[in-house]
Design an enzyme around this catalytic site. Sequence first.
Site, mmCIF file in Angstrom:
data_model
loop_
_atom_site.group_PDB
_atom_site.id
_atom_site.type_symbol
_atom_site.label_atom_id
_atom_site.label_comp_id
_atom_site.label_asym_id
_atom_site.label_seq_id
_atom_site.Cartn_x
_atom_site.Cartn_y
_atom_site.Cartn_z
ATOM 1 N N ARG A 71 -6.245 6.882 1.420
ATOM 2 C CA ARG A 71 -7.343 6.813 0.452
ATOM 3 C C ARG A 71 -8.313 7.952 0.724
ATOM 4 O O ARG A 71 -8.497 8.370 1.859
ATOM 5 C CB ARG A 71 -8.081 5.487 0.571
ATOM 6 C CG ARG A 71 -7.411 4.339 -0.172
ATOM 7 C CD ARG A 71 -8.253 3.074 -0.105
ATOM 8 N NE ARG A 71 -8.394 2.603 1.245
ATOM 9 C CZ ARG A 71 -9.459 2.742 1.999
ATOM 10 N NH1 ARG A 71 -10.544 3.339 1.528
ATOM 11 N NH2 ARG A 71 -9.481 2.286 3.226
ATOM 12 N N TYR A 199 -0.883 9.023 -3.801
ATOM 13 C CA TYR A 199 -0.817 8.075 -2.681
ATOM 14 C C TYR A 199 -1.302 6.673 -3.093
ATOM 15 O O TYR A 199 -2.340 6.547 -3.759
ATOM 16 C CB TYR A 199 -1.677 8.571 -1.497
ATOM 17 C CG TYR A 199 -1.968 7.435 -0.541
ATOM 18 C CD1 TYR A 199 -0.985 6.996 0.366
ATOM 19 C CD2 TYR A 199 -3.169 6.727 -0.598
ATOM 20 C CE1 TYR A 199 -1.211 5.916 1.181
ATOM 21 C CE2 TYR A 199 -3.402 5.628 0.236
ATOM 22 C CZ TYR A 199 -2.419 5.229 1.116
ATOM 23 O OH TYR A 199 -2.634 4.145 1.916
ATOM 24 N N LYS A 208 -6.907 -1.623 -4.981
ATOM 25 C CA LYS A 208 -8.308 -1.491 -4.582
ATOM 26 C C LYS A 208 -9.208 -1.216 -5.789
ATOM 27 O O LYS A 208 -10.323 -1.720 -5.884
ATOM 28 C CB LYS A 208 -8.463 -0.404 -3.513
ATOM 29 C CG LYS A 208 -7.745 -0.739 -2.201
ATOM 30 C CD LYS A 208 -8.239 -2.030 -1.644
ATOM 31 C CE LYS A 208 -7.467 -2.657 -0.517
ATOM 32 N NZ LYS A 208 -7.025 -1.942 0.615
ATOM 33 N N HIS A 228 -11.850 -8.194 0.300
ATOM 34 C CA HIS A 228 -10.791 -7.516 1.060
ATOM 35 C C HIS A 228 -10.299 -8.472 2.153
ATOM 36 O O HIS A 228 -10.551 -8.286 3.334
ATOM 37 C CB HIS A 228 -11.379 -6.240 1.667
ATOM 38 C CG HIS A 228 -10.371 -5.289 2.232
ATOM 39 N ND1 HIS A 228 -10.711 -4.313 3.142
ATOM 40 C CD2 HIS A 228 -9.038 -5.133 2.009
ATOM 41 C CE1 HIS A 228 -9.632 -3.608 3.460
ATOM 42 N NE2 HIS A 228 -8.603 -4.084 2.797
ATOM 43 N N SER A 250 -9.625 -1.732 6.753
ATOM 44 C CA SER A 250 -8.271 -1.197 6.613
ATOM 45 C C SER A 250 -7.660 -0.923 7.984
ATOM 46 O O SER A 250 -8.325 -0.393 8.876
ATOM 47 C CB SER A 250 -8.328 0.101 5.813
ATOM 48 O OG SER A 250 -8.921 -0.157 4.560
ATOM 49 N N CYS A 252 -6.871 -2.915 10.352
ATOM 50 C CA CYS A 252 -7.470 -3.680 11.449
ATOM 51 C C CYS A 252 -6.824 -5.051 11.601
ATOM 52 O O CYS A 252 -7.390 -5.943 12.243
ATOM 53 C CB CYS A 252 -8.972 -3.814 11.256
ATOM 54 S SG CYS A 252 -9.834 -2.256 11.516
ATOM 55 N N ASP A 279 -4.195 -8.826 1.816
ATOM 56 C CA ASP A 279 -5.160 -7.733 1.609
ATOM 57 C C ASP A 279 -6.322 -8.096 0.692
ATOM 58 O O ASP A 279 -7.432 -7.649 0.914
ATOM 59 C CB ASP A 279 -4.426 -6.509 1.043
ATOM 60 C CG ASP A 279 -5.224 -5.223 1.184
ATOM 61 O OD1 ASP A 279 -5.702 -4.952 2.300
ATOM 62 O OD2 ASP A 279 -5.377 -4.491 0.191
ATOM 63 N N ARG A 375 3.548 3.731 5.096
ATOM 64 C CA ARG A 375 3.490 2.339 4.613
ATOM 65 C C ARG A 375 4.793 1.882 3.985
ATOM 66 O O ARG A 375 5.643 2.678 3.622
ATOM 67 C CB ARG A 375 2.352 2.195 3.599
ATOM 68 C CG ARG A 375 0.989 2.372 4.271
ATOM 69 C CD ARG A 375 -0.135 1.844 3.446
ATOM 70 N NE ARG A 375 -1.388 1.952 4.182
ATOM 71 C CZ ARG A 375 -2.171 0.920 4.478
ATOM 72 N NH1 ARG A 375 -1.860 -0.292 4.101
ATOM 73 N NH2 ARG A 375 -3.292 1.101 5.146
HETATM 74 P P1 GTP Z 1 -4.654 -2.391 5.462
HETATM 75 O O1 GTP Z 1 -3.321 -2.556 4.818
HETATM 76 O O2 GTP Z 1 -5.022 -0.958 5.650
HETATM 77 O O3 GTP Z 1 -5.737 -3.129 4.756
HETATM 78 O O4 GTP Z 1 -4.513 -2.893 6.994
HETATM 79 P P2 GTP Z 1 -4.438 -4.341 7.678
HETATM 80 O O5 GTP Z 1 -5.819 -4.863 7.886
HETATM 81 O O6 GTP Z 1 -3.493 -5.207 6.952
HETATM 82 O O7 GTP Z 1 -3.867 -3.983 9.135
HETATM 83 P P3 GTP Z 1 -2.447 -4.277 9.804
HETATM 84 O O8 GTP Z 1 -2.182 -5.729 9.964
HETATM 85 O O9 GTP Z 1 -1.433 -3.480 9.097
HETATM 86 O O10 GTP Z 1 -2.656 -3.683 11.260
HETATM 87 C C1 GTP Z 1 -3.007 -2.341 11.466
HETATM 88 C C2 GTP Z 1 -2.818 -1.963 12.907
HETATM 89 O O11 GTP Z 1 -3.529 -2.853 13.765
HETATM 90 C C3 GTP Z 1 -1.363 -2.011 13.352
HETATM 91 O O12 GTP Z 1 -1.077 -0.827 14.040
HETATM 92 C C4 GTP Z 1 -1.280 -3.187 14.268
HETATM 93 O O13 GTP Z 1 -0.346 -2.972 15.274
HETATM 94 C C5 GTP Z 1 -2.692 -3.334 14.810
HETATM 95 N N1 GTP Z 1 -3.020 -4.749 15.084
HETATM 96 C C6 GTP Z 1 -2.929 -5.777 14.202
HETATM 97 N N2 GTP Z 1 -3.254 -6.957 14.788
HETATM 98 C C7 GTP Z 1 -3.581 -6.667 16.061
HETATM 99 C C8 GTP Z 1 -4.010 -7.464 17.167
HETATM 100 O O14 GTP Z 1 -4.169 -8.685 17.093
HETATM 101 N N3 GTP Z 1 -4.259 -6.797 18.334
HETATM 102 C C9 GTP Z 1 -4.102 -5.447 18.443
HETATM 103 N N4 GTP Z 1 -4.374 -4.882 19.617
HETATM 104 N N5 GTP Z 1 -3.676 -4.664 17.423
HETATM 105 C C10 GTP Z 1 -3.431 -5.264 16.247
HETATM 106 C C1 SPV Z 2 -6.432 -0.154 2.771
HETATM 107 O O1 SPV Z 2 -6.664 1.039 3.037
HETATM 108 O O2 SPV Z 2 -7.259 -1.067 3.007
HETATM 109 C C2 SPV Z 2 -5.126 -0.526 2.217
HETATM 110 C C3 SPV Z 2 -4.228 0.533 1.780
HETATM 111 O O3 SPV Z 2 -4.850 -1.713 2.066
HETATM 112 S S1 SPV Z 2 -4.706 1.193 0.244
HETATM 113 O O4 SPV Z 2 -3.998 0.483 -0.795
HETATM 114 O O5 SPV Z 2 -4.322 2.590 0.282
HETATM 115 O O6 SPV Z 2 -6.124 1.039 0.063
HETATM 116 MN MN MN Z 3 -6.540 -3.049 2.777
#
Ligand code: GTP
Ligand code: SPV
Ligand code: MN
Length: 593
Positions: A71, A199, A208, A228, A250, A252, A279, A375
């Site tokens: 983004r 992207y 979003k 979110h 994002s 996290c 999400d 992704r």
């Molecule tokens: P968006 O799609 O961008 O909104 O991201 P998201 O919030 O869905 O994050 P996602 O679950 O894909 O995790 C992103 C990163 O955080 C990954 O590299 C995971 O390995 C890491 N991660 C997720 N949960 C944990 C956790 O409980 N502990 C740690 N240390 N890392 C974590």
């Molecule tokens: C985020 O960045 O929080 C995502 C991926 O979930 S995107 O759809 O690119 O915003």
């Molecule tokens: Mn997101």
Amino acid sequence: MIEVTNKKVLDWVNECKDFLKPKDIQWIDGSHAQLEAIRQLAVDTGEMVRLNEEKLPGCYYYKTDPKDTARDEKRTVIATTYEKDAGPTNNWVQKDEMYARMKPLFEGAMEGRTMYVIPYSMGAVGSDFAKIGIEITDSIYVVLSMNIMTRIGDPVIAQLNKGADFIKCLHSKAKVDAENKWIAHFPEDNTIWSINSAYGGNVLLGKKCFALRIGSWLGRKEGWLAEHMLILCIEAPNGVKKYVAAAFPSACGKTNLAMLIPPKHLKDAGYKIYTIGDDIAWLRIGDDGRLYAVNPENGFFGVAPGTNSKSNNNALMTTKKNTIYTNVCRNLDDNTVWWEGLEKDIPAPTNGLDWHGNPWNGQTAKERGAHPNSRFTAPAENCPSIAPEFFTGKGVPISAIIFGGRRAKSEPLICQSKNWEHGVFIGSKMSSETTAAANGAVGVVRHDPMAMLPFCGYHMGDYFQHWIDMGKKMTNPPKIFNVNWFRTNKAGKFIWPGFGDNLRVLLWALSRCEEPSTATETTTETPLGFIPTKEALDLTDINIPEDELNSILTLDKEIWKEEVAGLKQWYDKFDHLPDELIEELHKLEEALK
Ligand code: GTP
Ligand code: SPV
Ligand code: MN
């Protein structure tokens, strides 16, 4: 395909055609035959690569320009008549000026290309929460991704023909010119314009752009919330199901938490987790005074690196068919994909292509194989843990709302707010280290209230007020918590094991939602709220050094004095904020003295 009879739709599509000047128009009806033909075209033109039919049936690989892999917040605009409506946290451009800036870029942008018209529904088609969009695009990737991420085609046209309103979403990849990339929202006109990007988050306009930025604007107007947030269901051994919604910035951990697999002893005891969303949540107050949530999406656009059978097996299984992989590493040995953090027994390819498309060899390469924000776009129905409630589009009643971010030192593992207003304050004070999900520096702490900084489509002071007002309308609001899985020790290693073990923390939170709470006696009251003692948490089979465990279950007053100073400065950006938040900040400051 069903004939389109909605005149407003036809007029708008014609108007777009006149200035985009495509060679032809294709309406997306969503039929299998039509989508298969489009997939074949993507392969024939080289836009996508078909992956190993046996190992990854129906899966495709797609690569974006190296300057277009996340983004772009600097180029994301809220365009309203008056600046006060966008507020101090958004990039505001006067709406007429923004149309005037973008119109010449769109002029003739689709010359020689097909203009695809994608009718789509956010939420199960025709359900109470659902809203319709139409995306016009010249990108096959967008067509095929929208097919995964939303409900598209004939059933939506039928709704439009009945007179349903729609959000006008216009996208052209144009020349993918980073200098002229704009993702603009015109909430006063139910319009989104995106140009010069290809992207995900910039171009899949249902996500979003609509479901959060336009959605939050509509939510305020109509009395609901667009957030979110992931949504998950926890089924206890006695069969009782409770629902949690959680907002993390994002990259996290939303996808990971939404699909978590319980640690062995809790699985053996009979706990089950079901995924509803990873999400975005749309939340409305029900007749019973509770808050109900749906996931308006139909698929997952998840972070690939770090996904493996230990961290998130459900996500991994979800991506085994009918999935589009973007900017991952290609394995040319067997025409599959790879990313950093995939299984140890799936080694890095010896004959691969990195995310730039350059020859890449896992043994000698210093550069990453997959982009950190590479992704997968995968259908929700593939997910082994998908909840039956996901398909009905009926809201689920939320017991707990959980905020959280990436903070190496300050935020405790979990903390419960004192009441709704205090919970809104807890959400408003969130900050987190930036990640690769957006262009710019990674690891910089910034304020990101409710994980909505990049996604709130209006003045954030008004947004906080809307949250306060929603609380007043609920007789039985969810309890609000804050979590942090990312505290590090002196060696810089994560203290809390995270992933499946996060269920232990969720179970404490749910115990606090019982009336009366089943956990009160083992809780410490701090200026920030209630923190469990280590006796209150299920720590079976977990080995964390005593001092480190203590550190994530206490509030460091010195660090929090600095946090409060930073928060005050940040609040100063706002010309108006709810009195409740100012008062909570004042109370926290006093309590820390
Ligand atoms: P968006 O799609 O961008 O909104 O991201 P998201 O919030 O869905 O994050 P996602 O679950 O894909 O995790 C992103 C990163 O955080 C990954 O590299 C995971 O390995 C890491 N991660 C997720 N949960 C944990 C956790 O409980 N502990 C740690 N240390 N890392 C974590
Ligand atoms: C985020 O960045 O929080 C995502 C991926 O979930 S995107 O759809 O690119 O915003
Ligand atoms: Mn997101």
